[in-house]
Every structure is written in C-alpha cells, then in structure tokens.
Design a protein around this motif. Structure first.
Motif, PDB file in Angstrom:
ATOM      1  N   GLU A   1       0.826  -1.201   0.000  1.00  0.00           N
ATOM      2  CA  GLU A   1       0.000   0.000   0.000  1.00  0.00           C
ATOM      3  C   GLU A   1       0.864   1.257   0.000  1.00  0.00           C
ATOM      4  O   GLU A   1       0.565   2.226  -0.690  1.00  0.00           O
TER       5      GLU A   1
ATOM      6  N   PHE B   1       2.112   2.062  -3.356  1.00  0.00           N
ATOM      7  CA  PHE B   1       1.051   2.623  -4.195  1.00  0.00           C
ATOM      8  C   PHE B   1       0.925   4.123  -3.953  1.00  0.00           C
ATOM      9  O   PHE B   1       0.813   4.918  -4.887  1.00  0.00           O
ATOM     10  N   VAL B   2       0.962   4.498  -2.675  1.00  0.00           N
ATOM     11  CA  VAL B   2       0.844   5.913  -2.331  1.00  0.00           C
ATOM     12  C   VAL B   2       2.010   6.704  -2.919  1.00  0.00           C
ATOM     13  O   VAL B   2       1.825   7.763  -3.519  1.00  0.00           O
TER      14      VAL B   2
ATOM     15  N   TYR C   1      -5.327  -6.771  -7.530  1.00  0.00           N
ATOM     16  CA  TYR C   1      -4.428  -5.628  -7.626  1.00  0.00           C
ATOM     17  C   TYR C   1      -3.057  -6.138  -8.043  1.00  0.00           C
ATOM     18  O   TYR C   1      -2.505  -7.018  -7.382  1.00  0.00           O
ATOM     19  N   ASN C   2      -2.528  -5.603  -9.144  1.00  0.00           N
ATOM     20  CA  ASN C   2      -1.247  -6.068  -9.700  1.00  0.00           C
ATOM     21  C   ASN C   2      -1.259  -7.583  -9.912  1.00  0.00           C
ATOM     22  O   ASN C   2      -0.266  -8.261  -9.657  1.00  0.00           O
TER      23      ASN C   2
ATOM     24  N   ARG D   1      -2.725  -9.728  -8.180  1.00  0.00           N
ATOM     25  CA  ARG D   1      -2.751 -10.504  -6.939  1.00  0.00           C
ATOM     26  C   ARG D   1      -4.148 -10.505  -6.345  1.00  0.00           C
ATOM     27  O   ARG D   1      -4.801  -9.468  -6.274  1.00  0.00           O
TER      28      ARG D   1
ATOM     29  N   GLN E   1     -12.099   6.770  -5.749  1.00  0.00           N
ATOM     30  CA  GLN E   1     -11.908   6.119  -4.451  1.00  0.00           C
ATOM     31  C   GLN E   1     -11.653   4.620  -4.634  1.00  0.00           C
ATOM     32  O   GLN E   1     -10.857   4.030  -3.923  1.00  0.00           O
TER      33      GLN E   1
ATOM     34  N   ARG F   1     -10.257   3.121  -7.183  1.00  0.00           N
ATOM     35  CA  ARG F   1      -8.893   2.901  -7.673  1.00  0.00           C
ATOM     36  C   ARG F   1      -7.901   2.987  -6.516  1.00  0.00           C
ATOM     37  O   ARG F   1      -7.005   2.150  -6.381  1.00  0.00           O
ATOM     38  N   ASP F   2      -8.099   3.995  -5.657  1.00  0.00           N
ATOM     39  CA  ASP F   2      -7.219   4.133  -4.499  1.00  0.00           C
ATOM     40  C   ASP F   2      -7.391   2.969  -3.525  1.00  0.00           C
ATOM     41  O   ASP F   2      -6.429   2.508  -2.904  1.00  0.00           O
TER      42      ASP F   2
ATOM     43  N   GLY G   1      -5.514  -0.088  -4.632  1.00  0.00           N
ATOM     44  CA  GLY G   1      -4.076   0.023  -4.416  1.00  0.00           C
ATOM     45  C   GLY G   1      -3.702   0.144  -2.950  1.00  0.00           C
ATOM     46  O   GLY G   1      -2.627  -0.278  -2.542  1.00  0.00           O
ATOM     47  N   GLY G   2      -4.572   0.737  -2.148  1.00  0.00           N
ATOM     48  CA  GLY G   2      -4.300   0.849  -0.723  1.00  0.00           C
ATOM     49  C   GLY G   2      -4.206   2.262  -0.182  1.00  0.00           C
ATOM     50  O   GLY G   2      -3.892   2.442   0.984  1.00  0.00           O
ATOM     51  N   ALA G   3      -4.486   3.287  -1.033  1.00  0.00           N
ATOM     52  CA  ALA G   3      -4.426   4.653  -0.518  1.00  0.00           C
ATOM     53  C   ALA G   3      -5.742   5.063   0.131  1.00  0.00           C
ATOM     54  O   ALA G   3      -5.802   6.047   0.855  1.00  0.00           O
ATOM     55  N   HIS G   4      -6.814   4.341  -0.134  1.00  0.00           N
ATOM     56  CA  HIS G   4      -8.101   4.599   0.508  1.00  0.00           C
ATOM     57  C   HIS G   4      -8.464   3.331   1.287  1.00  0.00           C
ATOM     58  O   HIS G   4      -8.212   2.233   0.828  1.00  0.00           O
ATOM     59  N   GLY G   5      -9.059   3.524   2.436  1.00  0.00           N
ATOM     60  CA  GLY G   5      -9.349   2.349   3.254  1.00  0.00           C
ATOM     61  C   GLY G   5      -8.082   1.817   3.886  1.00  0.00           C
ATOM     62  O   GLY G   5      -7.053   2.491   3.894  1.00  0.00           O
ATOM     63  N   LYS G   6      -8.138   0.621   4.410  1.00  0.00           N
ATOM     64  CA  LYS G   6      -6.927   0.071   5.025  1.00  0.00           C
ATOM     65  C   LYS G   6      -7.028  -1.426   5.155  1.00  0.00           C
ATOM     66  O   LYS G   6      -8.094  -2.011   4.963  1.00  0.00           O
ATOM     67  N   ARG G   7      -5.892  -2.011   5.495  1.00  0.00           N
ATOM     68  CA  ARG G   7      -5.866  -3.445   5.717  1.00  0.00           C
ATOM     69  C   ARG G   7      -6.404  -3.771   7.095  1.00  0.00           C
ATOM     70  O   ARG G   7      -6.418  -2.931   7.991  1.00  0.00           O
TER      71      ARG G   7
ATOM     72  N   ILE H   1      -8.627  -6.488   3.269  1.00  0.00           N
ATOM     73  CA  ILE H   1      -8.897  -5.064   3.430  1.00  0.00           C
ATOM     74  C   ILE H   1     -10.354  -4.835   3.795  1.00  0.00           C
ATOM     75  O   ILE H   1     -11.210  -5.687   3.578  1.00  0.00           O
TER      76      ILE H   1
END
Lengths: 322, 234
Positions: free
Chosen positions: A294, A297-298, B94-95, B97, B184, B186-187, B190-196, B206
């Motif tokens: 993550e 990505f950022v 994602y990628n 995976r 949102q 797309r983010d 990838g991991g820029a929005h939300g979290k694991r 996630i």
C-alpha cells in the motif's frame, strides 16, 4: 499499580518523601542514603533493605551489568527479557510477555498520512497511549494532531490542542510523530549509542543503556521524542502485557522514549496501533521494499511530501493528498 | 542491497566530500605556484567527478526503494496471525494478486432479506423499524440524491444492482460503489483509501466500503475527538 504496594519498596528517596514516615523511619532512611552517597540517591535506585527480596536484588544486579542491546548475543537477549519479565512480576505484580523479535528480512517500514482524509478524531492518539504503556500522569503522547488552516503545511502554524466537535469546515488535520528518518539526527547526537536505526528502518532506544541526557530530543527537528521525568503511571488493568525490549515495555524513570512503529506489533506482521485505530483510513503503513504494498502505491500514485525535507533527514513518513 | 544500507548507517558520517575539503585547505595554506596547478587539477576533478558521487549518496535511499521491483512474499513473514473476522475473496485483483475483503452479509442483522420480502403478508408490532422507516438516506445531494432502488435490486431483495441491471452481492458492494466513486475505488484497490485489517503482512485482507461507511449516510458524523493533547512545551 503503584498504590497497592509498600511505599518503601521503590527506594530511599521515596521513603523519605512518603507522608506516613515518622521521625525514626526518616532517620533510618537518611542514614542508608548517606551511606550510599548522594549520587545514588538522586537516581533513586537504592532498594529498601526490608522490602527487596534477594531474588529481586540479584536480578537487578545482573540487569545493571548487562551490555548494550546491539552487542548482546541472542542468549543474552533471551536472558535479559526473562529477567525483566520476572522483575515486572516481583516489583509491580505484572504478568508480561516480552519479546526480542529481530527485524524481518527484506523489510523497510514506511508510513503515509492522508491530510485530505484525516478528520481529527484522535482515535490514533488514545490507541497509541494504550498500546505503548505511556505515562497517564503527565499525559505523554507520541502522536500529535494539528488542526490546520488551508494553505499552511507547517504544523507549527496549526492548533495542536483543539477539543471541539470535528471535523470543522474549511480546516484540515495533520498528524506528526517520530518520522523514523533514514538519516536520523537523533542517533548521531546520542553520546553513548543508546539509540540507532534498526535494519528494518525503525529508530529505537535501548532504555537500559540510555543515560537520559536528552541530546537526541534537542537534535530532533520534528519533536519526535519524549522524556520520562518519572516512572510511567499506568492503571494495572490497562497495561499492555505483550511487550518488546525495544518497544512498549514500561520505561524506567529518566529515559528517552519515542514512537517505534509499535515494534512489538509490526515485527509479527501486525499494523501499528494508530493505523488499526484510525476510523478514516488516513494512515497507510507497509513495506517499502514490496512493490505491491500500500505504501508503494501511495508513493507512486499520490502527491506526497515530507516535513522539512530540505534538512536531508530522509524521513520515512510521507504526507499525501487524495 | 542490504550491504548498501549498512554502509549508509555505520560509516562515520563525513564522507568523501569532507575529506577532500580538508585536503583542499591544506593546499591553500602552502599556496605556491607549482602547487596551484595541483589545486587546479583537483578543482577540475571535484567539479567533473564528484557531482556523480554526491548525487548518488544524496538520493540513494529513495532510489533504492524505487528500484526494488522484486516481489515480496507477504505470507513468508513468520508469526503472522490470520485475520479472525469473516472475509470473502474479492472479485478484483491488484497487480495480478488476489486479496480478501471483509464480509458484509454477516454484519447485516436481518439478512437474508427474503425472510420478510416474500409474497406472504407479514404482521408485526415494530412496523416502523421493520419497514426500514428508521433509515435516513443522506447519500448524494439535491437532484442527485439516491433512493432505495438505486442500489437495492427492485425484485430480488437479497442483492444489490448496478446501473446496468447486473446483480451485485452484498459482500462485493465495492463493485456498486465504484461506478460513481471510481477514484476512491482505484485508491482502495491500491491501498491509498481504506486500510488493511489487522496485519500489514500475511494474506491481504482489506476493509470493505460498507465496513467503514454507512451506505445510507456515507459521510462520517461530527463528534468530539477521543482525547486531547497537552501543550507542546511543558
């Protein structure tokens, strides 16, 4: 935690100042102190002969002569955490599990903070205080959240002491903590090498090697370090018992401490407490050396900046905008 | 790679540049003509050869990160405890995976919806609640405001549907949300929005959209912060 034990146990300085001491016990304490010397008195480490058991004395003796954590062999590391677990039981009646998990191979931790998304709820701060056994008496906090005017990106212009309903319109929120610089000035300032950068990028302190000179605090351009003026006071039921030698174990008096990216959690694959507590998902944590992580990505897709980048400290903490 | 990192940290932090500078000063002190030529040569070397080195040492840390393209196996990290909450395998990747998202169905108290939404008439005491009169929709503004069947399937209540009329499972609501909130999404992928959930390592799990956002009123409500901070300089 503190109230239920005999007042004389901590040391002579406590005995002298305790309210219930009469003239006789005062003189007795004074004579012990005088015999031991004033320098030792200042550190408050002389045990009361009546209270300390011989086992406790032995453990403390061995602890006193141990090495810097980086020079210890694995056996010595295991031995010291065993002693510290036992001492916590003897002194504070706490059942803790302390680890000395080593860094994970091919991992370099990085952190990103979304200033668009943070709404200032400060769940991260309270989770951090709880997880890291921070002193409740002086309200020590590793994280600070600043309420910022639009257009400013320097937290010193923000309000770090707000307490009102959040989020406020036309304000944004910015969190700071230890940024775990790759080129950390604090580790260079330390005269006794009690603080260093681990191979996984976490800047840590060996609390038992630290002499409390606070040079590192002066060297840090981000106000990332905190000092223990006294022994941390934590209600016994709130103590986090899963601890790490370099992480959240209860610090002795007069030592530096700081955010360790929750080393006791991250080295077992968990997220730091602040990330897990964040209700808005503003906090991103991960392995910088993993191209699918993550944090990568950022760094790749977002507008990022770091605080005081011009100092060349190379923080591994990025702020980003959605 | 690890060898390189080691040298950054442990060598005394006055690299080549400083050594050369001290050399330079010694030469200046004995400034006689033959020596001047040496100084000149030295300056040329400094100007031509050094910039490369300086550049390399100043940006090595980030370059090293960007150059790392080798896949890291998150599952190889020892001591990772698996997520205990109920999850489902996401329909997207994602990628290349796979990852998992938190299940939504087991969070909905009265799922499956077809328990009530049948042809049979239902007689109940708490009619107001059971007819969903307690839900205030605050999603979308003005003319864009959403109604129930913008997201809920009009015939099969156990499913959502998107604007093309495709059925969408409650556990995979990100496919529905993503048709408007594509940035949102797309983010989020990838991991820029939300979290694991819980772990940075191990299998990627996630949060689902509706794990954090109330789909009927997605914006977070104003409230008091969890704590407060003492003054900076004590």
């Amino acid at each position: 935690m503190k109230s239920d034990k005999p007042s004389g146990r901590k040391g002579c300085s406590c005995t002298i100042t305790s309210a219930k001491s009469d003239r006789r016990s005062f003189l007795k304490g004074l004579s012990i102190a005088a015999a031991a010397g004033s320098a030792a008195l200042a550190t408050g480490c002389i045990p009361d002969v009546n209270a300390a058991t011989s086992e406790e004395m032995k453990l403390r003796w061995q602890e006193f002569f141990k090495d810097n954590y980086r020079l210890m062999t694995q056996e010595e590391k295991d031995a010291t955490i065993a002693r510290l677990e036992r001492l916590a039981k003897l002194q504070d009646d706490l059942d803790i599990q302390m680890s000395n998990d080593p860094p994970i191979d091919r991992v370099l931790y990085g952190y990103a903070f979304n200033i668009t998304r943070c709404e200032g709820f400060m769940e991260c701060v309270s989770a951090c205080v709880k997880e890291n056994n921070l002193d409740r008496k002086t309200n020590t906090q590793y994280i600070r959240i600043f309420e910022m005017e639009p257009g400013n990106l320097d937290p010193s212009t923000g309000d770090g002491q707000y307490f009102h309903k959040v989020p406020v319109e036309n304000k944004f929120y910015m969190g700071t903590q230890c940024f775990h610089c790759e080129n950390a000035p604090c580790t260079k300032a330390c005269p006794i090498k009690a603080t260093w950068t681990e191979p996984d990028g976490i800047v840590v302190v060996d609390y038992d090697w630290c002499i409390g000179c606070r040079y590192c605090q002066a060297a840090c351009p981000y106000y990332g370090r905190r000092f223990n003026w006294g022994k941390p006071e934590i209600p016994k039921e709130e103590v986090t018992t899963k601890q790490h030698y370099l992480g959240n174990r209860i610090r002795p008096k007069g030592k530096m401490e700081k955010c360790t990216f929750c080393i006791q959690r991250t080295r077992t694959g968990q997220l730091p407490a602040c990330v897990e507590a964040c209700p808005t998902g503003s906090r991103v944590f991960g392995n910088l050396l993993d191209p699918d992580s993550e944090i990568r990505f950022v760094l790749k897709h977002k507008k990022v900046f770091r605080m005081k980048e011009e100092l060349g400290t190379e923080p591994k903490f990025w702020f980003f905008i959605d | 790679m690890s060898r390189h990192r080691y040298t950054i940290r442990t060598t005394q932090d006055f690299p080549e540049k400083m050594k050369r500078r001290s050399e330079f000063m010694i030469m200046n002190r004995t400034a006689i003509m033959p020596r001047l030529l040496l100084v000149y040569v030295f300056v040329i070397i400094t100007v031509v050869a050094l910039p490369n080195q300086v550049h390399a040492s100043e940006s090595s840390f980030l370059d090293e990160i960007k150059d790392t393209q080798e896949k890291f196996d998150n599952r190889a990290v020892e001591k990772v405890r698996p997520v205990t909450r109920k999850t489902v395998l996401a329909k997207e990747r994602y990628n290349g995976r796979h990852f998992r998202v938190l299940s939504r169905k087991n969070e909905i108290n009265r799922f499956a919806c077809s328990n009530c939404h049948t042809d049979k008439p239902v007689t109940v005491n708490e009619g107001a609640e059971l007819t969903h009169a307690n839900i205030n929709i605050n999603h979308g503004k003005g003319e864009e405001a959403l109604t129930c069947i913008d997201c809920h399937h009009s015939d099969d209540r156990n499913y959502l549907w998107d604007k093309k009329g495709e059925k969408i499972d409650y556990d995979h609501s990100y496919e529905l949300c993503g048709q408007c909130h594509f940035r949102q999404k797309r983010d989020w992928l990838g991991g820029a929005h939300g979290k694991r959930v819980a772990n940075w390592a191990g299998e990627r799990v996630i949060y689902n959209c509706a794990s954090c956002h109330d789909p009927h009123s997605p914006r977070f409500e104003k409230r008091y912060p969890a704590t407060y901070s003492p003054p900076l300089d004590r």
